[in-house]
Scaffold this active site. Structure first.
Site, PDB file in Angstrom:
ATOM      1  CB  SER A  24      -0.965   0.005   1.187  1.00 44.65           C
ATOM      2  OG  SER A  24      -0.264  -0.168   2.403  1.00 44.65           O
TER       3      SER A  24
ATOM      4  CG  HIS B  34      -1.051   4.218   3.842  1.00 50.43           C
ATOM      5  ND1 HIS B  34      -2.260   4.044   4.490  1.00 50.43           N
ATOM      6  CD2 HIS B  34      -0.659   2.988   3.435  1.00 50.43           C
ATOM      7  CE1 HIS B  34      -2.575   2.760   4.479  1.00 50.43           C
ATOM      8  NE2 HIS B  34      -1.620   2.104   3.846  1.00 50.43           N
TER       9      HIS B  34
END
Length: 286
Positions: free
Chosen positions: A209, A264
């Site tokens: 991610s 992230h």
């Protein structure tokens, strides 16, 4: 059909024609007395098509971009690549899937070889301990650990979501900007996302991610410099909102668990930096 413009017969309009097809503009190019004639099915498309044609004929950079877009795997105005269009992205997804299976979704001893540092070999509860563990890990030559957390996933939903997003965005970067640029983007966003996550919370994390956020940040900012990628603008807004939610207790309250928020953030910043450093250019593919 409406007759729009007559052009010299030696003007190569193949790329422009493919681009019009991808925009859903019904048209036809015919030959007439050694010249070419552009026809449109709908008169309301005349002004924007003529404006685009003028740019196509006058500027080489626009012509290169349109020609490249015309060769892109787009069907019905949608990005639809095959494995041959982005083999590097596909390879990364396959490796992640295989390692998810081999490590039992991060539950086997093998997963300890993929974490940023070995959580059983070094204490990591404090920031100073994490720095010391990292220094000893790198000194022992285990440099691969800076990247391998990308390939650790802890549920099939986790890896499926990351794989879908990476394929959708990453395949466009590999196609339009080239494999070398995508690999550079992958490495930089991996290093930044994994390192930031490790320094804040320790080695117990994993997933692609951070890279996905990096690719999204790259696509969004680089798109401002030369339009070539296809993704809804709302995707960036959703990603930002989701990142902010990750810094709240809400994901744990609803049973998702703690998110790798720093990964992230680090990945997204890395993608923005790479968009600034790597000027959009024509890809070179074998």
């Amino acid at each position: 059909m409406f007759r729009i413009k007559q052009l010299a017969g030696d003007m190569d309009l193949a790329g422009f024609s493919r681009w019009l097809d991808q925009q859903g503009v019904q048209h036809r190019i015919t030959e007439e007395g050694g010249d070419q004639v552009l026809w449109l099915a709908q008169a309301e498309h005349t002004d924007p098509v003529l404006a685009a044609l003028e740019q196509y004929m006058a500027r080489e950079d626009v012509r290169d971009a349109v020609d490249e877009a015309g060769r892109a795997p787009v069907t019905g105005g949608r990005w639809q690549p095959s494995p041959g269009h982005a083999p590097v992205v596909l390879g990364i997804i396959i490796i992640a899937g295989l390692l998810a299976w081999v490590t039992g979704l991060g539950s086997s001893e093998l997963a300890l070889w993929l974490t940023y540092t070995d959580p059983q070999a070094f204490p990591w509860q404090s920031f100073v301990q994490r720095l010391d563990a990292l220094a000893q890990t790198l000194a022992s030559g285990q440099v691969w650990r800076l990247i391998t957390p990308d390939f650790l996933h802890f549920s099939w939903m986790h890896i499926i979501f990351n794989a879908v997003m990476l394929w959708f965005l990453g395949s466009q970067v590999e196609w339009f900007d080239g494999r070398g640029r995508f690999l550079a983007l992958f490495v930089v966003t991996s290093l930044l996302s994994n390192t930031l996550q490790y320094l804040v919370s320790g080695p117990l994390f994993g997933g692609l991610s951070g890279v996905v956020y990096g690719v999204l940040g790259y696509c969004w900012l680089s798109q401002q410099r030369r339009a070539r990628f296809q993704f809804p603008p709302a995707l960036v807004v959703f990603a930002m909102v989701w990142m902010l939610i990750g810094f709240t207790p809400l994901p744990e309250w609803i049973g998702i668990g703690r998110m790798a928020n720093e990964a992230h953030l680090g990945g997204f910043i890395g993608g923005l930096l790479m968009a600034l450093v790597m000027a959009p250019g024509r890809p070179v593919r074998a």
